[in-house]
Design a protein around this motif. Structure first.
Motif, PDB file in Angstrom:
ATOM      1  N   THR A   8       0.828  -1.199   0.000  1.00  0.00           N
ATOM      2  CA  THR A   8       0.000   0.000   0.000  1.00  0.00           C
ATOM      3  C   THR A   8       0.864   1.251   0.000  1.00  0.00           C
ATOM      4  OG1 THR A   8      -0.132   0.085   2.421  1.00  0.00           O
ATOM      5  CG2 THR A   8      -1.792  -1.244   1.280  1.00  0.00           C
ATOM      6  N   PRO A  11      -6.105   3.300   5.593  1.00  0.00           N
ATOM      7  CA  PRO A  11      -6.911   2.834   4.459  1.00  0.00           C
ATOM      8  C   PRO A  11      -7.914   3.858   3.955  1.00  0.00           C
ATOM      9  CG  PRO A  11      -7.627   1.797   6.508  1.00  0.00           C
ATOM     10  CD  PRO A  11      -6.376   2.540   6.831  1.00  0.00           C
ATOM     11  N   GLN A  71      -5.013   6.263   2.066  1.00  0.00           N
ATOM     12  CA  GLN A  71      -4.019   5.622   1.224  1.00  0.00           C
ATOM     13  C   GLN A  71      -4.670   4.508   0.407  1.00  0.00           C
ATOM     14  OE1 GLN A  71      -1.229   7.115   1.085  1.00  0.00           O
ATOM     15  NE2 GLN A  71      -1.540   8.418   2.882  1.00  0.00           N
ATOM     16  N   ARG A  72      -3.909   3.997  -0.559  1.00  0.00           N
ATOM     17  CA  ARG A  72      -4.480   3.042  -1.504  1.00  0.00           C
ATOM     18  C   ARG A  72      -3.603   1.798  -1.641  1.00  0.00           C
ATOM     19  NH1 ARG A  72      -8.065   5.763  -5.022  1.00  0.00           N
ATOM     20  NH2 ARG A  72      -8.641   3.646  -5.668  1.00  0.00           N
ATOM     21  N   ILE A  73      -4.175   0.754  -2.219  1.00  0.00           N
ATOM     22  CA  ILE A  73      -3.423  -0.441  -2.580  1.00  0.00           C
ATOM     23  C   ILE A  73      -2.597  -0.158  -3.823  1.00  0.00           C
ATOM     24  CG2 ILE A  73      -3.642  -2.815  -3.433  1.00  0.00           C
ATOM     25  CD1 ILE A  73      -6.190  -3.056  -1.730  1.00  0.00           C
ATOM     26  N   CYS A  74      -1.316  -0.563  -3.817  1.00  0.00           N
ATOM     27  CA  CYS A  74      -0.472  -0.354  -4.996  1.00  0.00           C
ATOM     28  C   CYS A  74       0.116  -1.659  -5.542  1.00  0.00           C
ATOM     29  CB  CYS A  74       0.628   0.664  -4.716  1.00  0.00           C
ATOM     30  SG  CYS A  74       1.742   0.215  -3.380  1.00  0.00           S
ATOM     31  N   PRO A 133      -2.314   3.749  -7.797  1.00  0.00           N
ATOM     32  CA  PRO A 133      -3.145   4.239  -6.687  1.00  0.00           C
ATOM     33  C   PRO A 133      -3.780   5.601  -6.940  1.00  0.00           C
ATOM     34  CG  PRO A 133      -0.846   4.641  -6.215  1.00  0.00           C
ATOM     35  CD  PRO A 133      -0.882   3.946  -7.551  1.00  0.00           C
ATOM     36  N   PHE A 164      -7.960  -2.406   4.049  1.00  0.00           N
ATOM     37  CA  PHE A 164      -7.660  -1.795   2.758  1.00  0.00           C
ATOM     38  C   PHE A 164      -8.559  -2.332   1.652  1.00  0.00           C
ATOM     39  CE2 PHE A 164      -3.947   0.109   4.606  1.00  0.00           C
ATOM     40  CZ  PHE A 164      -3.719   1.229   3.806  1.00  0.00           C
ATOM     41  N   GLU A 178     -11.212  -0.118  -0.583  1.00  0.00           N
ATOM     42  CA  GLU A 178     -11.161  -0.069  -2.052  1.00  0.00           C
ATOM     43  C   GLU A 178     -12.490  -0.530  -2.659  1.00  0.00           C
ATOM     44  OE1 GLU A 178      -9.032   1.228  -3.892  1.00  0.00           O
ATOM     45  OE2 GLU A 178      -7.054   1.170  -2.957  1.00  0.00           O
TER      46      GLU A 178
END
Length: 507
Positions: A72, A77, A80-83, A106, A158, A162
């Motif tokens: 991430t 969460p 921030q984002r999952i990468c 992201p 997370f 999303e």
């Protein structure tokens, strides 16, 4: 994901809190006198399951597991984002069924702490799909399995965030936290995935802090737990919800390889190893794949691969969305094109240097078997005591032959032309006015008798042999010391089974 796990893996000091929610240790499930009370689960998306020594439960061998790891852009969460996503589907006996891995754009920057941990920058994510594009494939990998994650709470938050941004309905998923399971079953110095994997495999994770590398480590940890636990482990939790029939094609993937080195698999062999071995036919960019093949031919034209060339190829393979199988096939085909004009059917026509170069190339593309027919004669075991020595001789061959043999048998050389690098000239008659001795006097090269020259050479050989023995003894001492340190290190990181499992504790 070591930084994130450090922040989320502190042992809770509070007592587990029973809950009325139906779980494997709840009143609705069969209870055993030693069965621990169930703590309140902090999961939002996953229904929790447990790996327990309790006799009531399902045998793991009848289940399919999915090891999940996320990288991430930070810890929050909501912001921030999952990468990056990595998933490995496997059975409890260790059989790997499918792998999935992709970088995810992201649409925002990566925090400094996260970049230091997962070694990703926003520039490296340029061209990667967004979460909405990869979510259907991710869901298919997770459905119908017991999902395993090391600190499932982190992945749960997370993923829930999303999926919420997509406006999609939360899926029905079952999850096991390997950190919770290991704390309940094992006693050890650390419950980080790296430390646990060291106990399982005797080495550190290959590709640690990449989503696929950590997911593969989990896919090795769970079978080890199931196969080595005293009395055996059973799964206690809800049955996985079967995946619905597939109605669309797989999406493209955007995988990555980290820390390419040639030691074990070779540069391109390591590249292929670090890409997912997929069971589905993910689309490949035809132009990008052609660019990879062209670059591969260009790199292999001189029959050698450098580290910089390997990283250039990794970048092209990433953008092409190639799988491990596609890379393996491409590297094999590139070898055929690179050596098609060489007489591999008759290796005797190749020089030893050519054979050595081709064997190195076959190793670097991950196909060492292609050059097994190219035998390389072993190097002569000649003493190297006079490797840098050049000695001149002056006189009849009969008077200098023994000294010549002594010099050349210890890797020294007899000077055919006098230069200042000649150590001395051994002459039958040092006072003679031969052209060679006159030239030696002009250059300041010592002129000695044959007996004196023989003594100088013998003394040098003895001194070099003594130094070699000293270095060998010193290396042996260092090797012994290293072995002791490695044994102490191994003992420190080795986990041991608890006599009885402890109540599971969620953080």
């Amino acid at each position: 994901m070591g930084l994130f796990r450090r922040l989320f893996s502190r042992r809770s000091t509070s007592r587990p809190v029973p809950t009325a929610h139906a779980t494997p240790f709840s009143p609705q499930a069969p209870r055993h006198r030693s069965s621990p009370a169930v703590p309140r689960s902090p999961l939002k998306l996953f229904t929790p399951g447990y790996l327990s020594r309790h006799p009531h439960g399902a045998s793991p061998e009848h289940l399919t597991f999915a090891a999940l790891d996320l990288e991430t852009t930070g810890l929050d969460p909501l912001r921030q984002r999952i990468c990056e996503i990595g998933v490995v589907r496997f059975r409890a006996d260790g059989t790997v069924l499918d792998e999935y891995s992709t970088l995810v754009h992201p649409r925002r920057g990566i925090t400094h702490d996260a970049a230091e941990c997962n070694n990703l920058t926003l520039a490296e994510l340029d061209g990667a799909p967004v979460f909405g594009e990869v979510y259907p494939d991710l869901l298919r990998m997770l459905q119908g399995t017991v999902v395993v994650a090391h600190n499932l709470v982190f992945e749960d938050k997370f993923l829930a965030a999303e999926i919420g941004r997509l406006g999609a309905a939360p899926p029905q998923l079952t999850g096991v936290c390997s950190m919770v399971a290991c704390r309940a079953q094992l006693d050890g110095p650390s419950y980080k995935l790296q430390s646990l994997y060291r106990t399982v495999a005797g080495r550190w994770i290959d590709g640690a802090h990449t989503a696929l590398g950590d997911a593969r480590a989990l896919a090795a940890l769970v079978p080890w737990l199931a196969g080595n636990c005293p009395g055996g482990l059973r799964y206690r939790g809800p049955d996985p919800v079967p995946a619905p029939p597939r109605s669309d094609r797989p999406a493209r993937i955007f995988p990555r390889a980290e820390r390419l080195h040639r030691t074990e698999f070779g540069y391109l062999g390591a590249l292929a190893q670090r890409f997912p071995r997929t069971a589905e036919d993910h689309p490949v960019g035809e132009e990008a794949a052609a660019n990879y093949a062209d670059a591969l031919d260009d790199v292999l034209r001189d029959h050698q691969i450098t580290g910089d060339e390997a990283w250039r190829l990794e970048h092209l393979a990433r953008h092409a969305g190639l799988s491990q199988q596609a890379l393996t096939i491409a590297h094999r085909a590139a070898w055929d094109r690179a050596v098609r004009e060489l007489p591999l059917d008759d290796p005797a026509l190749l020089t030893v240097a050519q054979r050595r170069k081709l064997r190195s190339l076959a190793h670097d593309i991950g196909h060492p078997e292609l050059a097994e027919c190219l035998e390389i004669p072993p190097e002569d075991d000649v003493p190297r005591h006079l490797r840098s020595w050049r000695v001149g001789l002056d006189g009849p061959d009969g008077t200098t032959s023994d000294l010549r043999t002594l010099v050349e048998s210890n890797s020294g050389s007899i000077a055919k032309r006098l230069t200042k690098t000649v150590r001395f000239i051994a002459a039958h008659d040092p006072s003679a006015a031969t052209p060679q001795l006159l030239k030696a006097h002009e250059l300041g090269i010592p002129v000695v008798t044959i007996d004196d020259g023989t003594k100088r050479v013998a003394d040098a050989i003895s001194a070099a042999a003594a130094e070699a023995a000293r270095l060998q003894h010193e290396q042996a001492q260092w090797a012994q010391r290293r072995a002791q340190l490695e044994a102490a290190d191994e003992a420190y990181f080795r986990h041991r089974w608890r006599p009885q499992e402890t109540p599971p504790v969620w953080t």
